[in-house]
Design a protein around this motif. Structure first.
Motif, PDB file in Angstrom:
ATOM      1  N   UNK A   1       1.161  -0.702  -3.401  1.00  0.00           N
ATOM      2  CA  UNK A   1       0.899  -0.156  -4.738  1.00  0.00           C
ATOM      3  C   UNK A   1       0.174   1.190  -4.687  1.00  0.00           C
ATOM      4  N   UNK A   2      -0.944   1.320  -3.941  1.00  0.00           N
ATOM      5  CA  UNK A   2      -1.616   2.621  -3.949  1.00  0.00           C
ATOM      6  C   UNK A   2      -0.789   3.743  -3.337  1.00  0.00           C
ATOM      7  N   UNK A   3      -0.011   3.445  -2.315  1.00  0.00           N
ATOM      8  CA  UNK A   3       0.772   4.499  -1.686  1.00  0.00           C
ATOM      9  C   UNK A   3       1.997   4.874  -2.536  1.00  0.00           C
ATOM     10  N   UNK A   4       2.617   3.896  -3.190  1.00  0.00           N
ATOM     11  CA  UNK A   4       3.714   4.216  -4.096  1.00  0.00           C
ATOM     12  C   UNK A   4       3.205   5.068  -5.261  1.00  0.00           C
ATOM     13  N   UNK A   5       2.039   4.720  -5.760  1.00  0.00           N
ATOM     14  CA  UNK A   5       1.444   5.502  -6.860  1.00  0.00           C
ATOM     15  C   UNK A   5       1.103   6.918  -6.395  1.00  0.00           C
ATOM     16  N   UNK A   6       0.538   7.030  -5.191  1.00  0.00           N
ATOM     17  CA  UNK A   6       0.189   8.345  -4.650  1.00  0.00           C
ATOM     18  C   UNK A   6       1.448   9.197  -4.489  1.00  0.00           C
ATOM     19  N   UNK A   7       2.523   8.588  -4.005  1.00  0.00           N
ATOM     20  CA  UNK A   7       3.774   9.330  -3.834  1.00  0.00           C
ATOM     21  C   UNK A   7       4.283   9.841  -5.179  1.00  0.00           C
ATOM     22  N   UNK A   8       4.263   8.981  -6.199  1.00  0.00           N
ATOM     23  CA  UNK A   8       4.752   9.379  -7.520  1.00  0.00           C
ATOM     24  C   UNK A   8       3.906  10.497  -8.117  1.00  0.00           C
ATOM     25  N   UNK A   9       2.600  10.415  -7.943  1.00  0.00           N
ATOM     26  CA  UNK A   9       1.694  11.403  -8.525  1.00  0.00           C
ATOM     27  C   UNK A   9       1.761  12.755  -7.827  1.00  0.00           C
ATOM     28  N   UNK A  10       2.220  12.762  -6.583  1.00  0.00           N
ATOM     29  CA  UNK A  10       2.193  13.998  -5.805  1.00  0.00           C
ATOM     30  C   UNK A  10       3.567  14.487  -5.371  1.00  0.00           C
ATOM     31  N   UNK A  11       4.612  13.903  -5.926  1.00  0.00           N
ATOM     32  CA  UNK A  11       5.961  14.377  -5.651  1.00  0.00           C
ATOM     33  C   UNK A  11       6.443  14.126  -4.245  1.00  0.00           C
ATOM     34  N   UNK A  12       5.972  13.040  -3.630  1.00  0.00           N
ATOM     35  CA  UNK A  12       6.408  12.675  -2.290  1.00  0.00           C
ATOM     36  C   UNK A  12       7.528  11.641  -2.371  1.00  0.00           C
ATOM     37  N   UNK A  13       8.264  11.488  -1.291  1.00  0.00           N
ATOM     38  CA  UNK A  13       9.284  10.449  -1.222  1.00  0.00           C
ATOM     39  C   UNK A  13       8.618   9.091  -1.011  1.00  0.00           C
ATOM     40  N   UNK A  14       9.268   8.038  -1.494  1.00  0.00           N
ATOM     41  CA  UNK A  14       8.729   6.694  -1.332  1.00  0.00           C
ATOM     42  C   UNK A  14       9.867   5.723  -1.043  1.00  0.00           C
ATOM     43  N   UNK A  15       9.551   4.673  -0.286  1.00  0.00           N
ATOM     44  CA  UNK A  15      10.525   3.626   0.017  1.00  0.00           C
ATOM     45  C   UNK A  15       9.823   2.283   0.033  1.00  0.00           C
ATOM     46  N   UNK A  16      10.425   1.304  -0.640  1.00  0.00           N
ATOM     47  CA  UNK A  16       9.933  -0.068  -0.637  1.00  0.00           C
ATOM     48  C   UNK A  16      10.968  -0.962   0.021  1.00  0.00           C
ATOM     49  N   UNK A  17      10.498  -1.908   0.822  1.00  0.00           N
ATOM     50  CA  UNK A  17      11.363  -2.930   1.395  1.00  0.00           C
ATOM     51  C   UNK A  17      10.700  -4.279   1.172  1.00  0.00           C
ATOM     52  N   UNK A  18      11.457  -5.364   1.223  1.00  0.00           N
ATOM     53  CA  UNK A  18      10.831  -6.676   1.082  1.00  0.00           C
ATOM     54  C   UNK A  18       9.875  -6.953   2.240  1.00  0.00           C
ATOM     55  N   UNK A  19       8.926  -7.865   1.995  1.00  0.00           N
ATOM     56  CA  UNK A  19       8.084  -8.338   3.083  1.00  0.00           C
ATOM     57  C   UNK A  19       6.651  -7.867   3.004  1.00  0.00           C
ATOM     58  N   UNK A  20       5.822  -8.480   3.856  1.00  0.00           N
ATOM     59  CA  UNK A  20       4.411  -8.131   3.932  1.00  0.00           C
ATOM     60  C   UNK A  20       4.194  -7.123   5.062  1.00  0.00           C
ATOM     61  N   UNK A  21       2.972  -7.018   5.554  1.00  0.00           N
ATOM     62  CA  UNK A  21       2.639  -5.967   6.506  1.00  0.00           C
ATOM     63  C   UNK A  21       3.519  -5.992   7.752  1.00  0.00           C
ATOM     64  N   UNK A  22       3.615  -7.141   8.399  1.00  0.00           N
ATOM     65  CA  UNK A  22       4.466  -7.261   9.581  1.00  0.00           C
ATOM     66  C   UNK A  22       5.888  -7.657   9.227  1.00  0.00           C
ATOM     67  N   UNK A  23       6.031  -8.522   8.219  1.00  0.00           N
ATOM     68  CA  UNK A  23       7.354  -9.013   7.865  1.00  0.00           C
ATOM     69  C   UNK A  23       8.306  -7.911   7.452  1.00  0.00           C
ATOM     70  N   UNK A  24       7.789  -6.907   6.747  1.00  0.00           N
ATOM     71  CA  UNK A  24       8.650  -5.804   6.332  1.00  0.00           C
ATOM     72  C   UNK A  24       9.311  -5.156   7.537  1.00  0.00           C
ATOM     73  N   UNK A  25       8.528  -4.940   8.581  1.00  0.00           N
ATOM     74  CA  UNK A  25       9.050  -4.281   9.776  1.00  0.00           C
ATOM     75  C   UNK A  25       9.897  -5.220  10.619  1.00  0.00           C
ATOM     76  N   UNK A  26       9.374  -6.398  10.900  1.00  0.00           N
ATOM     77  CA  UNK A  26      10.033  -7.293  11.845  1.00  0.00           C
ATOM     78  C   UNK A  26      11.275  -7.954  11.265  1.00  0.00           C
ATOM     79  N   UNK A  27      11.332  -8.094   9.940  1.00  0.00           N
ATOM     80  CA  UNK A  27      12.472  -8.766   9.310  1.00  0.00           C
ATOM     81  C   UNK A  27      13.426  -7.812   8.606  1.00  0.00           C
TER      82      UNK A  27
END
Length: 242
Positions: free
Chosen positions: A200-226
């Protein structure tokens, strides 16, 4: 096996594919091979030269005990040393968790070596997660890891623990991170698992500052490993925009 040498330490890395240079830096307790195992490398290697770095204290890189060797500028310099070892001028630098902290360090101390920056699973505004008792401690972290993901923590034997502790403690260094990211003058992607605390904070920061953002399913490790294939494809699309 290729090694770069920096400040008297050997930094191991792997290379696969050809094309523009992408450097991947893993998180705490993982290693360079984890990017291949989860599918990120295979999603990128058909179009890019993909370099996976064993962070100092991990994998086949050196594992010194001295905490001073683990500060952010020196760790970012390890990435630059790998780029130099490959004869590159700049690279697309991707980091997850601790690797995101290292990637921010490249933006802070060596911005001219970046082609783009992709930070995953790391809140560079606040650093280590906080609980009611304050910031997460190394003792609480390693106890939790050994209980919940023992296969990732089993390599941390007593003779190596000082280095891992130094890695963890250095993550509290966030001074200058926000300005480094925003002043990097390269495309920036913030990517996170939807159930990970930085999402949430990084997606918000990206939106507020015109950066690219990407969301994937999963938690901290699960997002990467799965969902590594999806992460790799997303990073490839982001880099391909340039």
């Amino acid at each position: 096996m290729p090694f770069a040498n920096h400040r008297g330490q050997r930094i191991h890395y792997t290379v696969e594919g050809s094309g523009p240079l992408i450097v991947l830096q893993h998180g705490l307790l993982l290693d360079a091979a984890s990017w291949k195992q989860c599918g990120v490398v295979d999603a990128l290697a058909d179009r890019f030269r993909v370099v996976c770095v064993d962070s100092l204290g991990h994998g086949q890189s050196d594992k010194p005990a001295d905490p001073e060797l683990y500060d952010q500028e020196q760790r970012a310099g390890d990435i630059v040393a790998v780029i130099d070892d490959l004869g590159g001028e700049r690279a697309h630098v991707v980091g997850h968790s601790m690797g995101g902290w290292v990637a921010v360090g490249v933006a802070r101390f060596f911005p001219s070596r970046l082609s783009s920056l992709a930070i995953g699973g790391w809140d560079f505004l606040t650093g280590l997660p906080r609980g009611n008792a304050g910031p997460l401690t190394y003792g609480a972290f390693i106890t939790f890891a050994r209980r919940t993901v023992p296969e990732l923590a089993e390599w941390v034997t007593s003779d190596l623990e000082d280095g891992v502790r130094a890695c963890f403690n250095a993550l509290g260094q966030v001074d200058g991170a926000r300005d480094a990211v925003l002043s990097s003058r390269v495309p920036v992607l913030l990517w996170n698992g939807q159930d990970d605390a930085p999402h949430a904070p990084m997606q918000r920061f990206a939106a507020e500052n015109g950066l690219y953002a990407m969301s994937v399913p999963g938690d901290h490790l699960g997002a990467l490993l799965e969902h590594g294939d999806a992460i790799g494809r997303g990073i490839g699309s982001f880099v391909g925009r340039g």
